[in-house]
Design a protein around this motif. Structure first.
Motif, mmCIF file in Angstrom:
data_model
loop_
_atom_site.group_PDB
_atom_site.id
_atom_site.type_symbol
_atom_site.label_atom_id
_atom_site.label_comp_id
_atom_site.label_asym_id
_atom_site.label_seq_id
_atom_site.Cartn_x
_atom_site.Cartn_y
_atom_site.Cartn_z
ATOM 1 N N LEU C 45 43.157 16.645 138.585
ATOM 2 C CA LEU C 45 42.210 15.799 137.862
ATOM 3 C C LEU C 45 41.211 16.631 137.058
ATOM 4 C CD1 LEU C 45 40.900 13.079 137.199
ATOM 5 C CD2 LEU C 45 39.649 13.219 139.363
ATOM 6 N N GLN C 49 40.699 17.017 133.060
ATOM 7 C CA GLN C 49 39.411 16.721 132.435
ATOM 8 C C GLN C 49 39.057 17.798 131.408
ATOM 9 O OE1 GLN C 49 37.661 13.995 132.758
ATOM 10 N NE2 GLN C 49 35.493 14.438 132.528
ATOM 11 N N ARG C 79 46.426 10.758 140.187
ATOM 12 C CA ARG C 79 46.364 9.360 140.615
ATOM 13 C C ARG C 79 47.283 9.107 141.799
ATOM 14 N NH1 ARG C 79 47.007 5.196 135.869
ATOM 15 N NH2 ARG C 79 46.267 3.826 137.522
ATOM 16 N N ASP C 94 39.909 5.288 142.210
ATOM 17 C CA ASP C 94 38.710 5.365 141.384
ATOM 18 C C ASP C 94 37.459 5.637 142.222
ATOM 19 O OD1 ASP C 94 40.100 2.840 139.255
ATOM 20 O OD2 ASP C 94 39.962 5.003 138.883
ATOM 21 N N ALA C 97 37.650 9.280 142.730
ATOM 22 C CA ALA C 97 37.395 10.089 141.536
ATOM 23 C C ALA C 97 35.940 9.971 141.085
ATOM 24 C CB ALA C 97 38.323 9.664 140.414
ATOM 25 N N PHE C 98 35.370 8.779 141.178
ATOM 26 C CA PHE C 98 34.092 8.537 140.519
ATOM 27 C C PHE C 98 32.896 8.410 141.446
ATOM 28 C CE2 PHE C 98 35.761 8.281 136.332
ATOM 29 C CZ PHE C 98 37.061 7.832 136.478
ATOM 30 N N GLU C 267 29.231 13.980 133.736
ATOM 31 C CA GLU C 267 29.881 13.370 132.579
ATOM 32 C C GLU C 267 30.986 12.410 133.036
ATOM 33 O OE1 GLU C 267 31.126 16.330 129.821
ATOM 34 O OE2 GLU C 267 32.289 14.931 128.606
ATOM 35 N N MET C 268 31.825 12.893 133.950
ATOM 36 C CA MET C 268 32.990 12.103 134.357
ATOM 37 C C MET C 268 32.583 10.819 135.072
ATOM 38 S SD MET C 268 36.372 13.424 136.403
ATOM 39 C CE MET C 268 35.981 12.988 138.098
ATOM 40 N N LEU C 271 29.616 6.396 134.038
ATOM 41 C CA LEU C 271 29.687 4.939 133.892
ATOM 42 C C LEU C 271 29.700 4.238 135.235
ATOM 43 C CD1 LEU C 271 32.045 4.409 130.844
ATOM 44 C CD2 LEU C 271 29.642 3.823 131.046
ATOM 45 N N GLN C 272 30.517 4.736 136.154
ATOM 46 C CA GLN C 272 30.563 4.085 137.468
ATOM 47 C C GLN C 272 29.217 4.193 138.172
ATOM 48 O OE1 GLN C 272 33.294 3.048 139.846
ATOM 49 N NE2 GLN C 272 35.118 3.328 138.587
ATOM 50 N N PHE C 275 26.593 1.679 136.305
ATOM 51 C CA PHE C 275 26.885 0.242 136.300
ATOM 52 C C PHE C 275 27.312 -0.190 137.693
ATOM 53 C CE2 PHE C 275 26.742 -1.268 131.910
ATOM 54 C CZ PHE C 275 26.728 -0.080 131.199
ATOM 55 N N PRO C 276 26.364 -0.294 138.626
ATOM 56 C CA PRO C 276 26.749 -0.692 139.982
ATOM 57 C C PRO C 276 27.451 -2.039 139.955
ATOM 58 C CG PRO C 276 24.362 -0.341 139.810
ATOM 59 C CD PRO C 276 24.924 -0.143 138.448
ATOM 60 N N GLY C 277 28.531 -2.140 140.711
ATOM 61 C CA GLY C 277 29.277 -3.395 140.753
ATOM 62 C C GLY C 277 30.154 -3.623 139.542
ATOM 63 N N GLY C 278 30.195 -2.668 138.635
ATOM 64 C CA GLY C 278 30.972 -2.852 137.404
ATOM 65 C C GLY C 278 32.465 -2.986 137.666
ATOM 66 N N TRP C 280 36.096 -2.594 135.590
ATOM 67 C CA TRP C 280 36.555 -1.967 134.343
ATOM 68 C C TRP C 280 37.993 -2.289 133.982
ATOM 69 C CZ3 TRP C 280 32.306 -0.130 132.076
ATOM 70 C CH2 TRP C 280 31.221 0.228 132.897
#
Lengths: 335, 107, 280
Positions: C45, C49, C79, C94, C97-98, C267-268, C271-272, C275-278, C280
């Motif tokens: 991964l 990147q 993955r 995810d 990873a995030f 950076e990676m 977003l996660q 944006f809690p609870g997001g 995608w």
């Protein structure tokens, strides 16, 4: 779309016909156009046709590779591994499309390096839409939905362009393109239907910023596009700017409704008499500002392309040098 | 014919440019290789690898040929009439020219 | 003159404010076998990147497409491995990873070293590709006989991809090592900079011994001979000397990374995290 600035390029005079062979060849050329036939690379063609096609094809190719940058901006920040893979594949396709188009351009007697040089020195243009910034993840989805959506509308008629290498490249491009629009729309749908209020606000914000530039992608209104008649005859433009723009609006209104976003145009409304959607006035001064180099990202986009090319010079030289050394050694051994 | 200034400039430019290769892909076992486009590569090994990357990403092929574009010999379209029209009236070469009685079956 | 500052929020009020605007890290406590697989998945991964930074910036369009294919293969391998480990630990790919902390990532430090965006050149990318691809290739071949059937299946597919990665990288190492004076100079610099990080690829610790004992996968040191058999002839053909061994050991595989990992993850994961609870 890829000829946005061509409408204002200096008019090129048709060279005078010189001899009887050329007259015959020209008749064959015109007959081919009349019969919806194809012109191939080695066929005779008027100089103006050749030059126009080189310009259109190369600007189309430049649009693809510059178009890699706004979306490529989000690959390292994609929010899931699946979205990362999808975005990598999409941006890769754009590189591939650029490549097919440069290849088609090269059949007309120019070279990849010459075409790139025109881009890097600002002599050639690319679609103005790529001079806008992708500020959020939702921009990636909206670019797929609206920008790729507009590109698809423009590209399908080009599959029947009179110049066959361009038409064949477009067939290949169109086959791959619908994935591009779908992945963007899918990303937006997920956020709108299953996401948080913050995600929905992000999608609406992106829509607000990309809607009008997307309409401008189709180029100036028909009454300000003097080259349209010539392009129609040559089959390099089959539907007018305004007609395509209207088609796009009609499709997008329904798509926006399904998404649950509002398009930022208070004048947008269904016109029963016309059977189409009326929409508001486009700010063409913004369009010309961007086309002329003063949009939000023009200088950055070009600088990135120029840097990538210059930074790669030693690599390209090394590959050639190694190929020559290998060939020389092989010859020595054979001797 | 003497080389023009443009020809010389082109040749010099080409000395820095990776050569152009034409790519042919066989989509499935039993079918012909079909021309699908071109690409730039520094040598034949690279050309083959890149052809695979550029033209077979969606499993479009099981075999790839690459040929340097300047090695392709093509018929002159001006000679189209001379080369190919005579084929037009020799329709007896085409199986559809022959009407066989239906009892003969498939031939 | 004194300046009055507003009182600092108390721990309680600050936690409440923060909790609603960021996603916290998951608590990840793998078994040694799971950690073994996570090392491989994370290396794929993080390496992908860095490779992805080249998208739109490669020396030539054709190579842009090629590098992206490598990145896509690696993301796919990551993955598969993270999904497999995730299933055993109650997380999805995810979340792993995030939402893992830096200390829970176990990629080799070699993979996280600065890339194109930090000014590293194509020679750096190629040498790094080659060293990692050669390692992955020897590993995947051995994992085809893993006691974990799922891993063996993943390896069956990945080994084909990795053969291509090795061939592509090897060809470029030779082109650049034996190209122009400039390319030779840059390639030697890349080797000098990256080689010390290769030693980590052959260390042994409790995670390795647990995996070897259960038949999950080989000790890292068992990959060394195969790796050298790939790397040395290519270096020879490229005119590159194998650097002398040093005492330097990177420790990313233990979760203790270089200073570069924090930036990469920021950076990676941004977003996660923001944006809690997001969804995608």
């Amino acid at each position: 779309m890829y000829t946005q600035a061509m409408d204002t390029a200096p008019k090129e005079e048709r060279a005078a016909i010189r001899n009887a062979d050329e007259v015959v060849a020209e008749q064959a050329f015109e007959a081919a156009l009349d019969n919806e036939g194809f012109i191939e690379a080695k066929d005779w063609m008027p100089d103006h046709y050749r030059k126009t096609l080189v310009r259109q094809i190369s600007q189309h190719a430049h649009s693809e590779i510059v178009g890699m940058l706004p979306e490529g901006n989000w690959i390292t920040r994609a929010p899931t591994l699946k979205r990362k893979a999808i975005l990598l594949a999409k941006v890769q396709d754009e590189a591939g499309h650029g490549l097919y188009l440069y290849a088609a351009g090269e059949t007309l007697g120019t070279s990849r390096d010459q075409m790139l040089d025109a881009l890097h020195t600002g002599k050639a243009k690319y679609s103005s839409i790529f001079n806008y910034p992708t500020l959020t993840w939702a921009d990636v989805g909206v670019v797929g939905w609206l920008v790729d959506g507009a590109a698809i509308m423009n590209q399908i008629p080009l599959c029947r362009c009179s110049y066959a290498p361009y038409a064949r490249a477009m067939v290949r491009v169109c086959r791959e393109e619908s994935f591009h629009q779908r992945q963007g729309y899918d990303a937006l749908l997920t956020m709108m239907q299953k996401g948080t209020p913050a995600q929905r606000a992000m999608v609406q914000d992106a829509t607000n910023r990309w809607w009008w530039p997307s309409l401008m992608m189709f180029g100036p209104p028909d009454d300000q596009s003097p080259n349209t008649a010539q392009s129609m005859r040559w089959g390099i433009k089959r539907i007018t700017n305004d007609e395509l723009r209207q088609k796009f609006v009609n499709a997008a209104v329904e798509q926006a409704r399904i998404l649950g976003v509002t398009l930022p145009d208070p004048d947008l409304k269904w016109n029963e008499a016309r059977g189409e959607h009326d929409f508001g006035a486009i700010d063409w001064s913004e369009f010309w500002q961007v086309v002329n180099g003063d949009g939000p990202c023009n200088k950055e986009r070009l600088a990135e392309r120029v840097d990538a090319w210059n930074d790669g010079e030693w690599v390209r030289e090394a590959a050639l040098a190694h190929a020559r050394k290998t060939a020389a050694r092989a010859q020595k051994q054979a001797a | 014919m003497t080389a023009s200034k443009t020809d010389i400039a082109n040749a010099q430019a080409q000395a820095h440019e990776w050569p152009l290769w034409e790519v042919f892909v066989r989509p499935k076992a039993g079918l012909d290789h079909k021309h699908c486009g071109s690409l730039h590569a520094a040598d034949s090994k690279m050309a083959l690898q890149l052809a695979r990357e550029v033209y077979t990403r969606r499993q479009e092929g099981i075999s790839v040929w690459v040929v340097r574009s300047d090695q392709i010999v093509a018929s002159d379209p001006a000679d189209k009439a001379m080369l190919f029209d005579p084929m037009e009236d020799k329709v007896y070469r085409h199986p559809t020219f022959y009407e066989l009685p239906p009892e003969v079956g498939h031939m | 003159m004194t300046t009055t500052f507003a009182p600092l929020p108390t721990t309680a009020s600050r936690s409440a404010a923060v909790a609603s605007t960021t996603t916290e890290s998951i608590v990840f406590a793998p078994t040694p076998q799971q950690a073994y697989l996570v090392r491989i998945g994370d290396t794929c991964l993080i390496h992908a990147q860095r490779l992805a930074e080249w998208s739109g910036h490669a020396p030539i369009l054709e190579e842009d497409i090629a590098l992206t294919n490598l990145a896509l293969d690696l993301v796919g391998q990551a993955r598969a491995l993270l999904t497999h480990v995730g299933a055993q630990t109650g997380f999805d790919e995810d979340q792993l990873a995030f939402l893992r902390n830096e200390r829970d990532f176990r990629n080799f430090t070699l993979a996280e070293l600065p890339g194109r965006k930090a000014g590293r050149d194509f020679a750096d990318a190629i040498v790094r590709n080659f060293l990692i691809a050669a390692w992955m290739n020897v590993l995947w071949e051995k994992l085809e006989s893993s006691s974990d059937a799922e891993i063996a299946a993943i390896a069956g597919k990945a080994v084909k991809e990795s053969r291509y990665h090795v061939a592509h990288a090897a060809d470029w190492v030779v082109r650049l090592g034996d190209g122009t004076d400039e390319s030779t100079r840059r390639t030697r610099q890349a080797v000098a900079r990256l080689w010390p990080y290769a030693a980590e690829l052959f260390e042994t610790d409790a995670v390795d011994t647990a995996a070897a004992e259960s038949g999950l996968g080989p000790l890292r040191v068992a990959l060394q001979a195969g790796w050298q058999a790939i790397v040395e002839p290519v270096f020879a053909e490229a005119g590159l000397a194998i650097p002398a061994a040093s005492a330097f050991r990177s420790t990313g595989s233990k979760g203790v990374h270089s200073e570069h990992m924090g930036y990469l993850l920021a950076e990676m994961q941004t977003l996660q995290r923001s944006f809690p609870g997001g969804v995608w």
